[in-house]
Design a protein around this motif. Structure first.
Motif, PDB file in Angstrom:
ATOM      1  N   ARG A  28       0.836  -1.215   0.000  1.00 10.75           N
ATOM      2  CA  ARG A  28       0.000   0.000   0.000  1.00 10.75           C
ATOM      3  C   ARG A  28       0.868   1.262   0.000  1.00 10.75           C
ATOM      4  NH1 ARG A  28      -3.069  -3.082   3.643  1.00 10.75           N
ATOM      5  NH2 ARG A  28      -2.055  -2.045   5.405  1.00 10.75           N
ATOM      6  N   ALA A  29       1.899   1.263   0.831  1.00 11.49           N
ATOM      7  CA  ALA A  29       2.753   2.442   0.947  1.00 11.49           C
ATOM      8  C   ALA A  29       3.478   2.754  -0.362  1.00 11.49           C
ATOM      9  CB  ALA A  29       3.777   2.241   2.062  1.00 11.49           C
ATOM     10  N   MET A  30       3.796   1.698  -1.112  1.00  9.31           N
ATOM     11  CA  MET A  30       4.558   1.890  -2.347  1.00  9.31           C
ATOM     12  C   MET A  30       3.684   1.835  -3.595  1.00  9.31           C
ATOM     13  SD  MET A  30       8.069  -0.241  -1.592  1.00  9.31           S
ATOM     14  CE  MET A  30       8.838   0.448  -3.057  1.00  9.31           C
ATOM     15  N   ASN A  31       2.379   1.664  -3.380  1.00 12.26           N
ATOM     16  CA  ASN A  31       1.439   1.570  -4.504  1.00 12.26           C
ATOM     17  C   ASN A  31       1.819   0.419  -5.439  1.00 12.26           C
ATOM     18  OD1 ASN A  31      -0.867   2.362  -5.922  1.00 12.26           O
ATOM     19  ND2 ASN A  31       0.288   3.756  -7.259  1.00 12.26           N
ATOM     20  N   LEU A  32       2.158  -0.713  -4.826  1.00  8.49           N
ATOM     21  CA  LEU A  32       2.506  -1.921  -5.569  1.00  8.49           C
ATOM     22  C   LEU A  32       1.550  -3.036  -5.189  1.00  8.49           C
ATOM     23  CD1 LEU A  32       6.402  -1.929  -5.073  1.00  8.49           C
ATOM     24  CD2 LEU A  32       5.169  -1.272  -7.147  1.00  8.49           C
ATOM     25  N   SER A  33       1.583  -4.106  -5.967  1.00  8.44           N
ATOM     26  CA  SER A  33       0.806  -5.289  -5.606  1.00  8.44           C
ATOM     27  C   SER A  33       1.579  -6.099  -4.573  1.00  8.44           C
ATOM     28  CB  SER A  33       0.525  -6.146  -6.838  1.00  8.44           C
ATOM     29  OG  SER A  33       1.738  -6.688  -7.349  1.00  8.44           O
ATOM     30  N   GLN A  34       0.867  -6.921  -3.782  1.00 10.41           N
ATOM     31  CA  GLN A  34       1.544  -7.764  -2.801  1.00 10.41           C
ATOM     32  C   GLN A  34       2.498  -8.756  -3.469  1.00 10.41           C
ATOM     33  OE1 GLN A  34      -0.663  -9.355   0.537  1.00 10.41           O
ATOM     34  NE2 GLN A  34      -2.224  -7.747   0.359  1.00 10.41           N
ATOM     35  N   PRO A  35       2.113  -9.367  -4.614  1.00  9.64           N
ATOM     36  CA  PRO A  35       3.069 -10.263  -5.277  1.00  9.64           C
ATOM     37  C   PRO A  35       4.359  -9.551  -5.693  1.00  9.64           C
ATOM     38  CG  PRO A  35       0.856 -10.694  -6.074  1.00  9.64           C
ATOM     39  CD  PRO A  35       0.775  -9.465  -5.221  1.00  9.64           C
ATOM     40  N   ALA A  36       4.252  -8.264  -6.098  1.00 13.04           N
ATOM     41  CA  ALA A  36       5.449  -7.515  -6.497  1.00 13.04           C
ATOM     42  C   ALA A  36       6.381  -7.321  -5.317  1.00 13.04           C
ATOM     43  CB  ALA A  36       5.051  -6.167  -7.085  1.00 13.04           C
ATOM     44  N   VAL A  37       5.798  -7.040  -4.122  1.00  6.42           N
ATOM     45  CA  VAL A  37       6.618  -6.876  -2.926  1.00  6.42           C
ATOM     46  C   VAL A  37       7.251  -8.209  -2.527  1.00  6.42           C
ATOM     47  CG1 VAL A  37       6.596  -6.270  -0.473  1.00  6.42           C
ATOM     48  CG2 VAL A  37       5.283  -4.898  -2.112  1.00  6.42           C
ATOM     49  N   SER A  38       6.460  -9.269  -2.594  1.00  3.77           N
ATOM     50  CA  SER A  38       6.979 -10.596  -2.246  1.00  3.77           C
ATOM     51  C   SER A  38       8.105 -11.000  -3.181  1.00  3.77           C
ATOM     52  CB  SER A  38       5.855 -11.635  -2.309  1.00  3.77           C
ATOM     53  OG  SER A  38       4.856 -11.350  -1.340  1.00  3.77           O
ATOM     54  N   ASN A  39       7.954 -10.669  -4.480  1.00  2.16           N
ATOM     55  CA  ASN A  39       8.993 -10.995  -5.451  1.00  2.16           C
ATOM     56  C   ASN A  39      10.273 -10.216  -5.165  1.00  2.16           C
ATOM     57  OD1 ASN A  39       9.986 -12.127  -8.055  1.00  2.16           O
ATOM     58  ND2 ASN A  39       9.943  -9.964  -8.664  1.00  2.16           N
ATOM     59  N   ALA A  40      10.123  -8.940  -4.787  1.00  7.94           N
ATOM     60  CA  ALA A  40      11.292  -8.135  -4.453  1.00  7.94           C
ATOM     61  C   ALA A  40      12.001  -8.694  -3.225  1.00  7.94           C
ATOM     62  CB  ALA A  40      10.867  -6.685  -4.209  1.00  7.94           C
ATOM     63  N   LEU A  41      11.226  -9.132  -2.237  1.00  8.45           N
ATOM     64  CA  LEU A  41      11.818  -9.714  -1.027  1.00  8.45           C
ATOM     65  C   LEU A  41      12.558 -11.003  -1.364  1.00  8.45           C
ATOM     66  CD1 LEU A  41      12.288  -9.812   1.998  1.00  8.45           C
ATOM     67  CD2 LEU A  41      10.005 -10.822   2.277  1.00  8.45           C
ATOM     68  N   ALA A  42      11.990 -11.813  -2.250  1.00 11.11           N
ATOM     69  CA  ALA A  42      12.639 -13.055  -2.646  1.00 11.11           C
ATOM     70  C   ALA A  42      13.968 -12.770  -3.338  1.00 11.11           C
ATOM     71  CB  ALA A  42      11.712 -13.849  -3.566  1.00 11.11           C
ATOM     72  N   ARG A  43      14.014 -11.758  -4.180  1.00 14.71           N
ATOM     73  CA  ARG A  43      15.257 -11.397  -4.855  1.00 14.71           C
ATOM     74  C   ARG A  43      16.317 -10.918  -3.864  1.00 14.71           C
ATOM     75  NH1 ARG A  43      13.862  -7.100  -9.252  1.00 14.71           N
ATOM     76  NH2 ARG A  43      16.140  -7.211  -9.564  1.00 14.71           N
ATOM     77  N   LEU A  44      15.878 -10.131  -2.856  1.00  8.76           N
ATOM     78  CA  LEU A  44      16.816  -9.653  -1.834  1.00  8.76           C
ATOM     79  C   LEU A  44      17.373 -10.816  -1.019  1.00  8.76           C
ATOM     80  CD1 LEU A  44      15.347  -6.361  -0.331  1.00  8.76           C
ATOM     81  CD2 LEU A  44      17.664  -6.700  -1.184  1.00  8.76           C
ATOM     82  N   ARG A  45      16.503 -11.771  -0.687  1.00  9.21           N
ATOM     83  CA  ARG A  45      16.942 -12.935   0.084  1.00  9.21           C
ATOM     84  C   ARG A  45      18.007 -13.714  -0.682  1.00  9.21           C
ATOM     85  NH1 ARG A  45      10.845 -14.672   2.112  1.00  9.21           N
ATOM     86  NH2 ARG A  45      10.973 -13.679   4.189  1.00  9.21           N
ATOM     87  N   THR A  46      17.780 -13.890  -1.984  1.00  8.55           N
ATOM     88  CA  THR A  46      18.755 -14.610  -2.818  1.00  8.55           C
ATOM     89  C   THR A  46      20.061 -13.822  -2.918  1.00  8.55           C
ATOM     90  OG1 THR A  46      16.972 -15.607  -4.118  1.00  8.55           O
ATOM     91  CG2 THR A  46      19.167 -15.561  -5.103  1.00  8.55           C
ATOM     92  N   LEU A  47      19.934 -12.513  -3.092  1.00  5.95           N
ATOM     93  CA  LEU A  47      21.105 -11.655  -3.264  1.00  5.95           C
ATOM     94  C   LEU A  47      21.973 -11.626  -2.013  1.00  5.95           C
ATOM     95  CD1 LEU A  47      22.395  -9.635  -5.318  1.00  5.95           C
ATOM     96  CD2 LEU A  47      21.112  -7.833  -4.165  1.00  5.95           C
ATOM     97  N   LEU A  48      21.330 -11.559  -0.832  1.00  6.17           N
ATOM     98  CA  LEU A  48      22.059 -11.408   0.422  1.00  6.17           C
ATOM     99  C   LEU A  48      22.282 -12.733   1.152  1.00  6.17           C
ATOM    100  CD1 LEU A  48      20.337  -8.152   1.740  1.00  6.17           C
ATOM    101  CD2 LEU A  48      22.572  -8.370   0.645  1.00  6.17           C
ATOM    102  N   GLY A  49      21.617 -13.802   0.688  1.00  8.45           N
ATOM    103  CA  GLY A  49      21.789 -15.099   1.331  1.00  8.45           C
ATOM    104  C   GLY A  49      21.247 -15.135   2.746  1.00  8.45           C
TER     105      GLY A  49
END
Length: 300
Positions: A28-49
């Motif tokens: 809501r704060a970023m005017n994005l869909s929940q799947p888009a936020v979840s996808n971004a979090l998944a990418r960060l998790r992979t990137l940072l391990g």
């Protein structure tokens, strides 16, 4: 991992997850869909391990690594946002800016007295240095910001430069009162019969005048050549020499030295006097302010 491998948008999502505590709140704060936020979090998790955030009854709790990253990421994003949002301003009343302006000595006669008078009222801390445009690599100096503006007839400044027309100059004959040419209209015979002083100002529109007169077959008896205009009025006031000069210079000489001038008998083309600035500084507030001063004071 290197910074070039990190998508800045992922750090923005990370920062919002820390603030909001939930995927839905971040979306809501970023005017994005929940799947888009979840996808971004998944990418960060992979990137940072690292999991970074763990679900709990109280929302998404940050891991130790996320807590360690929280402050530096937040500070970096706030600094970047402040820089991007910050609009540079120029306060002439408070500024101590030192401007450098390229012009000829005849340009100094015309531009500097009114300009300094205006700056004394509007920008008392600002200083000005004039530079001869023929003494430096003008295009290079302006592209590097070492010269702020150039003013004059400078056709060589074309690509990479903006320009604004100030006025046009026509040419006249300048002489002392009582001279044989001191009448309402002079002929080419009068002009050729006179003795002349010529200013050899290379790299200016005035040098072109000599070429045009020579090409037109005009015969002049040139008794004196000088490299600048500084002493010209004094010379003409005390001799029978005649000079071909611009109308603005002649008008000033008439006002302060009591000299006379008349329209030139040869059809010399008028020259356009422009203000020039490099494209790199088109939106620079200080440069914009100085340009506006020139336009207000000298534009036709």
């Amino acid at each position: 991992m290197e910074l070039k491998d990190v998508d800045l948008n992922l750090l923005v999502v990370f920062d919002q997850l820390l603030r909001q505590g939930t995927v839905s709140g971040t979306a809501r704060a970023m005017n994005l869909s929940q799947p888009a936020v979840s996808n971004a979090l998944a990418r960060l998790r992979t990137l940072l391990g690292d999991q970074l955030f763990v679900r709990s009854s109280k929302g998404m709790l940050p891991t130790p690594l996320a807590q360690e990253l929280a402050e530096p990421v937040s500070h970096a994003l706030e600094s970047l946002q402040a820089t991007l949002s910050h609009k540079l301003t120029f306060d002439p009343l408070r500024s101590v800016r030192a401007f450098r302006i390229a012009m000829t000595d005849i340009g100094e006669v015309h531009f500097i007295p009114p300009l300094m008078g205006a700056l004394g009222q509007r920008a008392p801390g600002v200083t000005v240095t004039t530079v001869r445009n023929t003494a430096v690599d003008l295009a290079a100096e302006m592209s590097q910001g070492r010269i702020d503006l150039a003013v004059g007839h400078l056709p060589e400044l074309s690509t990479e430069f903006f320009q604004r027309r100030l006025f046009q100059q026509r040419y006249v004959c300048l002489f002392r009162p009582g001279h044989a040419m001191d009448k309402k209209k002079v002929s080419m015979r009068d002009f050729e019969a006179a003795e002349h002083v010529v200013v050899t100002a290379a790299g200016t529109g005035h040098a072109r005048v000599d070429e045009l007169l020579a090409q037109g077959g005009v015969q002049r008896s040139i008794r004196l050549r000088v490299p600048h205009f500084v002493a010209l009025a004094d010379i003409i006031a005390t001799t029978d020499l005649v000079a071909t000069v611009t109308w603005t210079f002649a008008e000033r000489c008439a006002r302060y030295f009591g000299l006379r001038y008349v329209s030139h008998p040869f059809a010399l083309p008028a020259i356009q006097i422009n203000l020039f600035w490099h494209a790199r500084y088109h939106r620079d507030p200080a440069n914009q302010w100085l340009r506006n001063e020139f336009i207000e004071l000298f534009s036709e």
